[in-house]
Scaffold this motif. Structure first.
Motif, mmCIF file in Angstrom:
data_model
loop_
_atom_site.group_PDB
_atom_site.id
_atom_site.type_symbol
_atom_site.label_atom_id
_atom_site.label_comp_id
_atom_site.label_asym_id
_atom_site.label_seq_id
_atom_site.Cartn_x
_atom_site.Cartn_y
_atom_site.Cartn_z
ATOM 1 N N ASP A 107 31.710 50.132 -55.197
ATOM 2 C CA ASP A 107 31.546 51.100 -56.279
ATOM 3 C C ASP A 107 32.352 50.660 -57.505
ATOM 4 O O ASP A 107 33.451 50.122 -57.376
ATOM 5 C CB ASP A 107 32.026 52.474 -55.804
ATOM 6 C CG ASP A 107 31.894 53.535 -56.886
ATOM 7 O OD1 ASP A 107 32.890 53.757 -57.603
ATOM 8 O OD2 ASP A 107 30.811 54.137 -57.007
ATOM 9 N N ARG A 108 31.813 50.906 -58.698
ATOM 10 C CA ARG A 108 32.466 50.401 -59.915
ATOM 11 C C ARG A 108 33.858 50.993 -60.128
ATOM 12 O O ARG A 108 34.684 50.405 -60.816
ATOM 13 C CB ARG A 108 31.591 50.703 -61.139
ATOM 14 C CG ARG A 108 31.397 52.176 -61.440
ATOM 15 C CD ARG A 108 30.637 52.352 -62.733
ATOM 16 N NE ARG A 108 30.473 53.757 -63.071
ATOM 17 C CZ ARG A 108 30.069 54.198 -64.270
ATOM 18 N NH1 ARG A 108 29.783 53.331 -65.218
ATOM 19 N NH2 ARG A 108 29.937 55.486 -64.496
ATOM 20 N N HIS A 109 34.124 52.162 -59.562
ATOM 21 C CA HIS A 109 35.439 52.768 -59.701
ATOM 22 C C HIS A 109 36.433 52.246 -58.668
ATOM 23 O O HIS A 109 37.591 52.671 -58.653
ATOM 24 C CB HIS A 109 35.333 54.289 -59.578
ATOM 25 C CG HIS A 109 34.549 54.919 -60.697
ATOM 26 N ND1 HIS A 109 33.518 55.802 -60.477
ATOM 27 C CD2 HIS A 109 34.630 54.754 -62.042
ATOM 28 C CE1 HIS A 109 33.001 56.183 -61.636
ATOM 29 N NE2 HIS A 109 33.669 55.562 -62.593
ATOM 30 N N LYS A 110 35.999 51.327 -57.812
ATOM 31 C CA LYS A 110 36.882 50.749 -56.800
ATOM 32 C C LYS A 110 36.937 49.229 -56.896
ATOM 33 O O LYS A 110 37.245 48.546 -55.932
ATOM 34 C CB LYS A 110 36.411 51.167 -55.404
ATOM 35 C CG LYS A 110 36.485 52.676 -55.176
ATOM 36 C CD LYS A 110 36.030 53.058 -53.774
ATOM 37 C CE LYS A 110 36.120 54.571 -53.566
ATOM 38 N NZ LYS A 110 35.680 54.969 -52.212
ATOM 39 N N GLY A 163 41.702 47.959 -54.835
ATOM 40 C CA GLY A 163 40.561 48.716 -55.331
ATOM 41 C C GLY A 163 40.893 50.104 -55.845
ATOM 42 O O GLY A 163 39.987 50.871 -56.186
ATOM 43 N N ARG A 164 42.180 50.436 -55.946
ATOM 44 C CA ARG A 164 42.548 51.792 -56.366
ATOM 45 C C ARG A 164 43.216 51.816 -57.746
ATOM 46 O O ARG A 164 43.860 52.784 -58.115
ATOM 47 C CB ARG A 164 43.454 52.430 -55.317
ATOM 48 C CG ARG A 164 42.751 52.540 -53.963
ATOM 49 C CD ARG A 164 43.595 53.222 -52.913
ATOM 50 N NE ARG A 164 43.776 54.632 -53.197
ATOM 51 C CZ ARG A 164 44.457 55.463 -52.397
ATOM 52 N NH1 ARG A 164 45.004 55.000 -51.283
ATOM 53 N NH2 ARG A 164 44.603 56.728 -52.721
ATOM 54 N N GLY A 165 43.008 50.741 -58.511
ATOM 55 C CA GLY A 165 43.587 50.674 -59.849
ATOM 56 C C GLY A 165 43.029 51.725 -60.786
ATOM 57 O O GLY A 165 43.762 52.326 -61.580
ATOM 58 N N PHE A 166 41.717 51.968 -60.710
ATOM 59 C CA PHE A 166 41.089 52.977 -61.570
ATOM 60 C C PHE A 166 41.644 54.362 -61.258
ATOM 61 O O PHE A 166 41.917 55.159 -62.158
ATOM 62 C CB PHE A 166 39.574 52.958 -61.373
ATOM 63 C CG PHE A 166 38.824 53.915 -62.254
ATOM 64 C CD1 PHE A 166 38.484 53.564 -63.548
ATOM 65 C CD2 PHE A 166 38.466 55.174 -61.793
ATOM 66 C CE1 PHE A 166 37.802 54.458 -64.375
ATOM 67 C CE2 PHE A 166 37.790 56.070 -62.599
ATOM 68 C CZ PHE A 166 37.460 55.700 -63.897
ATOM 69 N N GLU A 167 41.821 54.628 -59.984
ATOM 70 C CA GLU A 167 42.375 55.921 -59.557
ATOM 71 C C GLU A 167 43.763 56.144 -60.141
ATOM 72 O O GLU A 167 44.075 57.232 -60.645
ATOM 73 C CB GLU A 167 42.425 55.961 -58.030
ATOM 74 C CG GLU A 167 43.129 57.170 -57.451
ATOM 75 C CD GLU A 167 43.354 57.030 -55.953
ATOM 76 O OE1 GLU A 167 44.247 57.719 -55.428
ATOM 77 O OE2 GLU A 167 42.653 56.217 -55.304
ATOM 78 N N ILE A 168 44.613 55.113 -60.086
ATOM 79 C CA ILE A 168 45.965 55.220 -60.627
ATOM 80 C C ILE A 168 45.921 55.417 -62.137
ATOM 81 O O ILE A 168 46.627 56.265 -62.698
ATOM 82 C CB ILE A 168 46.781 53.959 -60.287
ATOM 83 C CG1 ILE A 168 46.897 53.788 -58.772
ATOM 84 C CG2 ILE A 168 48.167 54.023 -60.915
ATOM 85 C CD1 ILE A 168 47.481 52.449 -58.358
ATOM 86 N N ALA A 169 45.075 54.623 -62.796
ATOM 87 C CA ALA A 169 44.988 54.702 -64.253
ATOM 88 C C ALA A 169 44.544 56.081 -64.707
ATOM 89 O O ALA A 169 45.110 56.653 -65.648
ATOM 90 C CB ALA A 169 44.033 53.628 -64.778
ATOM 91 N N GLN A 170 43.539 56.633 -64.062
ATOM 92 C CA GLN A 170 43.020 57.934 -64.468
ATOM 93 C C GLN A 170 44.049 59.031 -64.255
ATOM 94 O O GLN A 170 44.071 60.021 -64.989
ATOM 95 C CB GLN A 170 41.735 58.254 -63.703
ATOM 96 C CG GLN A 170 40.529 57.450 -64.161
ATOM 97 C CD GLN A 170 40.245 57.644 -65.649
ATOM 98 O OE1 GLN A 170 40.390 56.727 -66.447
ATOM 99 N NE2 GLN A 170 39.831 58.839 -66.019
#
Length: 299
Positions: free
Chosen positions: A81-84, A137-144
């Protein structure tokens, strides 16, 4: 549990937290951040490898900065997934393969007060696998998790900056004159003052609305309100500072007044934490979704 342990785990706490600690005599940043879509992260047994990359690094010039947070695209990004697809990884700046090349400027300003912006090369840099924050794969989660409230802080500062610019504009308009009358008596300048006041108060109220949405609904649900104020506040501040510069004339773009530096800051804000166009597309998508849901409910 501390934020460091929650995000980085025990490995991070044992190796990297000591590098981030400061004493009361030197409360300067010891962390910088780099982002590049082309940076590739490869996992090999207990190590993480960052392949050759050239990045812009904010804060790297601070002499107390010891660690970089690098946002990388994982090796198997095309299949998830693009968010991961992205991971955040901690890289001590003294790691072999990390090289700080040169300082960069923004509108001619070096932003040295917080460590500036630097071109940094990463050439086959290896660090512990446990340096990956939270997990691969959890960089987007942290950033958001940071970007929502962070964008709101930008907007609050933009409103305050615009207030200061309007104050300078009004002082100038009340003390200088052209064609036999004070500047504020010229209709165009009077309209600028009125329009700036309206725009600032509109942005302030929208900022308050977004802050309330974060408090009540959380950052994820308040995405539309955050995006709306991110676009509005930056554009508003640019317009107010531009009007002030126009009233000051040549002095407005000189170093004798803070307006030129103000403009560089708020103009950059239209790119930082996501350009206006990205936020506008997100707002449109969420508005269409909400409208269609309401239409379906009415039927």
């Amino acid at each position: 549990m501390t934020e460091e342990k929650r995000v980085g785990g025990e490995g991070f706490s044992n190796r990297c937290v000591p590098l981030l600690q400061t004493d009361h005599l030197c409360p300067l940043p010891r962390l910088c951040g780099v982002v590049c879509e082309r940076t590739r992260l490869y996992i090999m047994e207990n190590t993480a490898l960052i392949l050759s990359a050239i990045l812009e690094d904010t804060g790297a010039g601070n002499t107390n900065c010891k660690v970089a947070v690098v946002l990388c695209r994982s090796q198997a990004a095309e299949h998830v997934d693009r968010h991961k697809q992205h991971s955040m990884i901690l890289v001590p700046l003294d790691t072999q393969g990390v090289k700080i090349i040169r300082p960069l400027t923004v509108f001619g300003q070096d932003d040295a007060s917080h460590g500036g912006h630097f071109e940094v090369h990463f050439d086959n840099v290896c660090v512990f696998l446990s340096n990956i924050l939270v997990g691969e794969g959890r960089g987007f989660e942290i950033a958001q998790g940071r970007l929502g409230p962070g964008r709101l802080h930008h907007c609050m500062r933009a409103v305050g900056l615009a207030e200061r610019a309007l104050e300078l504009l009004c002082r100038r308009a009340a003390t200088r004159q052209t064609f036999g009358k004070k500047l504020y008596k010229h209709e165009v300048v009077a309209h600028w003052i009125a329009e700036c006041r309206i725009a600032i108060d509109q942005s302030r109220l929208l900022t308050l609305s977004a802050a309330n949405a974060i408090d009540v609904l959380g950052s994820a649900t308040a995405r539309k309100q955050i995006a709306m104020i991110k676009v509005t506040a930056a554009r508003m501040a640019c317009k107010v500072v531009d009007c002030a510069i126009q009233v000051f004339g040549g002095a407005g773009v000189s170093g004798d007044f803070p307006l030129a530096q103000m403009y560089s800051a708020v103009r950059t804000l239209r790119i930082a934490d996501g350009p206006d166009e990205v936020h506008l597309s997100s707002i449109a998508y969420m508005e269409l979704r909400d409208q269609l849901q309401m239409s379906t409910a009415k039927l």
